[in-house]
Scaffold this motif. Structure first.
Motif: not given
Length: 563
Positions: A419-429
């Motif tokens: 399971h991965f969460v997003p980095v909301l400003t960049t879209g990274d995981l």
């Protein structure tokens, strides 16, 4: 380890306070010993000519109880609690008088009075508040204890009289029971012990610190998500949305931090998130608020770029490990160094496993339920671990942007997932959870990650954060000297319980970039307490849960977090 340099720590460092607390504890210990040992014969003879023997015997019992209370109060004094200071003044005054009444112990009386004067002189140092509504709660429990004690004493007096074939009236039974409860000659009985225990328990209730705050409510979490949408650049920022976090906000709502209180330490998860001026103001005000409550402050998972901010707030930072980062555009299974990963991928493909990678919102609810049930089974009854780098509720609809990478067996049933969460400003995981069945073949996790990197490359995702490697710099180094060599050996021995080296070795397979992570605490002497609290928060240590007392009313005596 990086110290705060020229920035002074805001928490008071008064050696006199510690010495006073030790002195109070010593007076308490001396009182306990004195109450249990015979008095000097010449002093007793003089005292018996002045006051009744019954009063002397009663003074022995009360001095014993006061001694125990003074030892308890000393722990509150060392934490600068105001209520402990108030109670210490009362106890020391009574202790001095009763030492004279029990055996003309002038030395103990002088020591108690000296400490009383010194505590009054240092009254400005004891400013830490306590739990709300504690006085009302204690008065209620005093009523409970008193009522139960009187009934017990009357029943006991009546029972003894009947056994002796000497019936007494209810009034006589009440007089005898009251005499026993308040410490008359026969107070060494069970009733006298009951009274002492009731007093000690009541004092402990009154000295209780401010209770840990409740997790933040939904409207606070909505505000937190708005801040994350604007300012979250770090891979750990999304974990501040855990259900068990308490959120604190800057006055202008341009910054936030997430924390949990464990063992008297307010542990901040990751960095302060928001605009730079608001971040500094929030961290300073949060630190000062926790000092006023009497808590220590620590943080875990800080990026190197934020160390200066925490040091300016009066804390010190220290390296604790590295986060493994993979850039999907640069990842490839080609080459000799990737041979083992490549072999794992081919072996898993031949075994009939397929990979499904999708956002949570795009996964069929039936499959999501199957995955959730399987995860519970795979845990085998063990609780979830994680705090600063794990999401506690990956199944919730509010986390629809999160990514599941699922390995499906030949029969279509889930065999593992990441399971991965997003980095909301960049879209990274950023990796949150890895889970697999006990029967899953070796190499399955490596195959899932290889598929994730390919999917992320196609989706234009720039970075994928993997597991945290605790003290990885030490574990990976071939040239260690002195203390670092001893630390590396200790870490290798601890791998049996914490799997530090195995996790670092797993991360190395995919050739990541290492980004250092730091922890923060107030002083070097706080490191052990902060380390224990952080390990407990991460689920690596467990504390017995303290049972909550029944509430007196609808009011809550927990800390209020103002937004």
């Amino acid at each position: 380890m990086r110290d705060t340099g020229s920035v002074p720590a805001v928490r008071p460092r008064d050696l006199i306070v510690k010495l006073l607390a030790v002195g109070v504890a010593l007076v308490g210990l001396t009182s306990v010993v004195s109450a249990l040992t015979p008095d000097l014969a010449d002093r007793v003879a003089l005292l018996n000519s002045l006051i009744p023997i019954q009063a002397t015997r009663t003074a022995h019992v009360i001095v014993f109880e006061l001694g125990v209370l003074l030892i308890i109060v000393a722990f509150g004094l060392i934490r600068r609690r105001h209520r402990a200071w108030q109670l210490a003044l009362i106890l020391l005054a009574f202790t001095a008088v009763l030492h004279l009444a029990k055996g003309l112990d002038a030395e103990e009386a002088i020591a108690a009075l000296t400490l009383l004067v010194l505590l009054i002189a240092k009254r400005a140092a004891f400013t830490v508040g306590g739990a709300q509504h504690a006085t009302r709660r204690c008065l209620t429990w005093v009523g409970y204890f008193a009522a139960a004690g009187v009934l017990l004493a009357i029943a006991s007096a009546e029972a003894v009289a009947r056994l002796a074939d000497n019936p007494i009236s209810l009034r006589e039974a009440a007089e005898q029971s009251l005499s026993a409860l308040v410490g008359a000659p026969d107070s060494l009985s069970a009733l006298g012990l009951y009274t002492g225990v009731a007093i000690i328990v009541t004092a402990i209730l009154w000295l209780r610190p401010v209770a840990p705050p409740n997790p933040s409510e939904n409207h606070h979490r909505e505000l937190a998500r708005k801040i994350l949408d604007r300012h979250a650049h770090d891979g750990l920022s999304y974990f501040s949305l855990r259900q068990d976090m308490t959120l604190a906000f800057a006055r202008d709502h341009q910054a936030m931090l997430a924390y949990r209180v464990v063992a008297g330490v307010a542990i901040v998860s990751g960095d302060v998130i928001g605009s730079n001026p608001a971040r500094a103001e929030l961290l300073h005000s949060f630190h000062m608020e926790q000092i006023a409550i009497g808590r220590r402050v620590a943080a875990v998972g800080l990026p190197q770029s934020s160390c200066a901010l925490w040091e300016q707030a009066g804390l010190m930072t220290t390296y604790i490990g590295d986060e493994a980062i993979v850039v999907p555009q640069q990842f490839s299974l080609a080459g000799r160094t990737m041979r083992k990963v490549r072999q794992s991928v081919h072996r898993i493909e031949r075994a009939g496993y397929t990979m499904m990678i999708a956002r949570r919102r795009d996964i069929d609810p039936a499959l999501l339920n199957r995955l959730r049930e399987a995860s519970t089974t795979w845990l085998g009854g063990k609780g979830e671990r994680g705090f600063s780098m794990a999401l506690d509720s990956p199944w919730a609809e509010e986390h629809d942007d999160c990514v599941f990478a699922i390995a499906l067996g030949a029969d279509g049933s889930p065999a593992a997932y990441i399971h991965f969460v997003p980095v909301l400003t960049t879209g990274d995981l950023s990796l949150s959870t890895m889970r697999r069945a006990a029967t899953a073949p070796n190499g399955l996790n490596e195959a899932i990650l290889a598929a994730v990197f390919g999917w992320a490359r196609t989706a234009g995702i720039g970075r994928v954060g993997l597991n945290f490697s605790a003290f990885g710099r030490i574990l990976r180094s071939d040239d260690l000297q002195g203390f670092e060599r001893l630390a590396a050996e200790a870490l290798m021995r601890g791998d049996r319980w914490f799997q530090l080296e195995r996790l670092d070795a797993f991360n190395r397979k995919v050739l990541p970039v290492w980004e250092p992570r730091y922890a923060a605490c107030e002083r070097r002497v706080d490191l052990p307490q902060a380390a224990v609290a952080i390990l407990a928060a991460e689920g690596l240590l467990s504390f017995p849960r303290r049972r909550a007392l029944p509430p007196l009313a609808a009011e809550d005596d927990r800390e209020l977090v103002t937004v």
